[in-house]
Design an enzyme around this catalytic site. Structure first.
Site, PDB file in Angstrom:
ATOM      1  N   ASN A  83       0.840  -1.217   0.000  1.00  0.00           N
ATOM      2  CA  ASN A  83       0.000   0.000   0.000  1.00  0.00           C
ATOM      3  C   ASN A  83       0.864   1.251   0.000  1.00  0.00           C
ATOM      4  O   ASN A  83       0.713   2.151   0.809  1.00  0.00           O
ATOM      5  CB  ASN A  83      -0.984  -0.001   1.176  1.00  0.00           C
ATOM      6  CG  ASN A  83      -0.306  -0.062   2.524  1.00  0.00           C
ATOM      7  OD1 ASN A  83       0.864  -0.424   2.617  1.00  0.00           O
ATOM      8  ND2 ASN A  83      -1.030   0.288   3.572  1.00  0.00           N
ATOM      9  N   ASP A 138      -3.147  -5.117   2.262  1.00  0.00           N
ATOM     10  CA  ASP A 138      -3.096  -4.632   3.640  1.00  0.00           C
ATOM     11  C   ASP A 138      -3.488  -3.162   3.735  1.00  0.00           C
ATOM     12  O   ASP A 138      -3.104  -2.342   2.911  1.00  0.00           O
ATOM     13  CB  ASP A 138      -1.710  -4.820   4.251  1.00  0.00           C
ATOM     14  CG  ASP A 138      -1.761  -4.472   5.723  1.00  0.00           C
ATOM     15  OD1 ASP A 138      -2.603  -5.055   6.413  1.00  0.00           O
ATOM     16  OD2 ASP A 138      -1.020  -3.570   6.164  1.00  0.00           O
ATOM     17  N   HIS A 176      -2.097  -9.667  11.736  1.00  0.00           N
ATOM     18  CA  HIS A 176      -2.399  -8.827  12.908  1.00  0.00           C
ATOM     19  C   HIS A 176      -3.757  -9.109  13.553  1.00  0.00           C
ATOM     20  O   HIS A 176      -4.559  -8.218  13.774  1.00  0.00           O
ATOM     21  CB  HIS A 176      -2.183  -7.340  12.636  1.00  0.00           C
ATOM     22  CG  HIS A 176      -2.884  -6.735  11.433  1.00  0.00           C
ATOM     23  ND1 HIS A 176      -4.193  -6.947  11.145  1.00  0.00           N
ATOM     24  CD2 HIS A 176      -2.422  -5.878  10.486  1.00  0.00           C
ATOM     25  CE1 HIS A 176      -4.521  -6.259  10.065  1.00  0.00           C
ATOM     26  NE2 HIS A 176      -3.449  -5.609   9.642  1.00  0.00           N
ATOM     27  N   ASP A 211       4.040  -5.371  11.793  1.00  0.00           N
ATOM     28  CA  ASP A 211       3.171  -4.334  11.219  1.00  0.00           C
ATOM     29  C   ASP A 211       3.821  -2.963  11.411  1.00  0.00           C
ATOM     30  O   ASP A 211       3.157  -1.972  11.730  1.00  0.00           O
ATOM     31  CB  ASP A 211       1.761  -4.368  11.811  1.00  0.00           C
ATOM     32  CG  ASP A 211       0.781  -3.517  10.993  1.00  0.00           C
ATOM     33  OD1 ASP A 211       1.173  -3.005   9.926  1.00  0.00           O
ATOM     34  OD2 ASP A 211      -0.369  -3.360  11.437  1.00  0.00           O
TER      35      ASP A 211
HETATM   36 ZN   LIG Z   1      -3.195  -4.224   8.087  1.00  0.00          ZN
END
Ligand SMILES: [Zn+2]
Length: 414
Positions: A96, A152, A213, A286
């Protein structure tokens, strides 16, 4: 070039235990493990203290390097330097970015930047859908340009598109890393509702999916309910979900703002239980760096995310050392061994064994240090760990026999 590590306290996957032994590295690989290795021409690293332990290099299944497009937050170079400091020897970077990793040309350019700038290897994930819009599969995915794909930041709302994605992944043997968030919900159900849908798809298509996550007890319940299909999913949670709960959140402190959000202590306990039950089988950072200006907005406006590379291992070690929940060995499996298996690279990394890449991290488990903003190498200083005392710090990271990070006060006898 040869390097000899003398009397290290090394975690050996073969015997499933720590052993005081020597380790000879040549041409980037472990070539010999045993007591009293003599090699007069090798560079010697003497590790004399029992509180320094040698683990396989960590592998992060989920991070954001922000390049291209958002290099004020992080870059491939700064991100990989910070990751090496955290003990990592391989990363999966999410797609992303801006523009997103959807078109073949942008993807190729980014691989070139990685080749030039990254100090540890980066697997660049492509997006599942074109431009993360959730409408059609991306060009990068259709052309099978990566091994890993993820949207994501967003969940894929369209069940039909998700099914198509799983079928294509199955054909190409790709890994799908899924951010589960059903937009019809604004609470914890957003995650668990989509998780349940995607587990059904995994079972129907008979192809394993990776859920990233995970944060809630509802999600853990769904994993337990699908225990009999254990071979059709893998999952991670994050150091911050294991360390903090909503109870710790300082009001208006945007460093605690993360997606999925920190939930209750019961949710945290459920995540720990899922790790014990081997249903959550990895820990991913993350790592989501942001600039000060972005995080300094009010809580509603500020972006979600925590800068996580440098504190990931010490956070988990500090919180769970000596606990009945999981041991250092479990952390090794969560940080190294299992991610290597999920990525299909376990024959060459993820454990310390003769013939494998000489990727390792030395941890000092007595060293306790307060997290200071000024110590963070990442451009993202957005972390609620600032001010916390953590121990179990990486003091040296080695990638294929080369030192890529060394703590200046480690005083290793090299
Ligand atoms: Zn995410």
């Amino acid at each position: 070039m040869r390097t000899l590590i003398k009397r290290g306290n090394i975690y050996l996957e073969k015997s499933h235990r720590f052993e005081y032994t020597d380790l000879l590295i040549e041409d980037g690989r472990f070539v010999k493990i045993g007591k009293n290795i003599v090699d007069r021409s090798a560079k010697v690293i003497q590790i004399s203290c029992s509180h320094r332990q040698i683990l396989p290099g960590f592998i992060d299944l989920h991070c954001h390097l922000r390049e291209p497009g958002q290099t004020h937050k992080e870059s491939i170079k700064t991100g990989t330097i910070a990751a090496a400091k955290g003990g990592y020897t391989k990363l999966v970077a999410m797609g992303n970015t801006s523009p997103a990793m959807s078109s073949a040309s942008i993807f190729r350019e980014t691989l070139e930047t990685i080749q030039k700038e990254a100090i540890i290897p980066v697997i660049q994930a492509g997006t599942i859908s074109q431009d993360l819009e959730g409408k059609v599969l991306s060009e990068v995915f259709l052309q099978n340009m990566s091994h890993v794909y993820s949207d994501d930041g967003k969940g894929i709302q369209d069940e039909e598109l998700m099914t198509q994605a799983v079928r294509l992944a199955k054909r190409n043997n790709s890994l799908l890393i899924l951010h589960e968030e059903d937009c019809r919900y604004t609470d914890y159900k957003a995650e668990s509702v989509m998780l349940e849908r995607d587990l059904k798809i995994a079972i129907h298509e008979n192809y394993p999916l990776h859920f990233t996550h995970l944060s809630s007890q509802e999600s853990v319940k769904i994993l337990f309910a699908n225990k009999k299909s254990r071979n059709l999913f893998t999952a991670d949670t994050t150091p911050h979900h294991l360390f903090f709960s909503a109870y710790d959140v300082v009001p208006d402190d945007t460093n605690y703002k993360v997606n999925p959000p920190l939930l209750t202590l019961d949710d945290q306990r459920a995540l720990v239980k899922a790790i014990q039950g081997k249903l959550i089988d990895s820990i991913a950072t993350d790592h989501a760096p942001h600039s000060k200006e972005e995080k300094n907005q009010d809580f509603k406006k500020a972006p979600c995310g925590i800068s996580g590379f440098e504190t990931a291992f010490p956070a988990c070690y500090t919180k769970y050392r000596g606990s009945p929940y999981f041991t250092l060995k479990d952390l090794i499996h969560l940080f190294s061994t299992n991610p290597a298996k999920f990525l299909g690279i376990y024959d060459s990394e993820g454990s310390i064994e003769v013939g494998k890449k000489a990727n390792l991290v030395i941890i000092d488990n007595l060293r306790e240090k307060k997290v200071n903003e000024s110590d963070l190498i990442s451009r993202g200083k957005n972390t609620p760990f600032i001010g916390k005392f953590l121990r179990g710090w990486p003091i040296l990271t080695m990638l294929e026999g080369e030192i890529v990070y060394e703590d200046s006060v480690a005083r290793l006898d090299i």
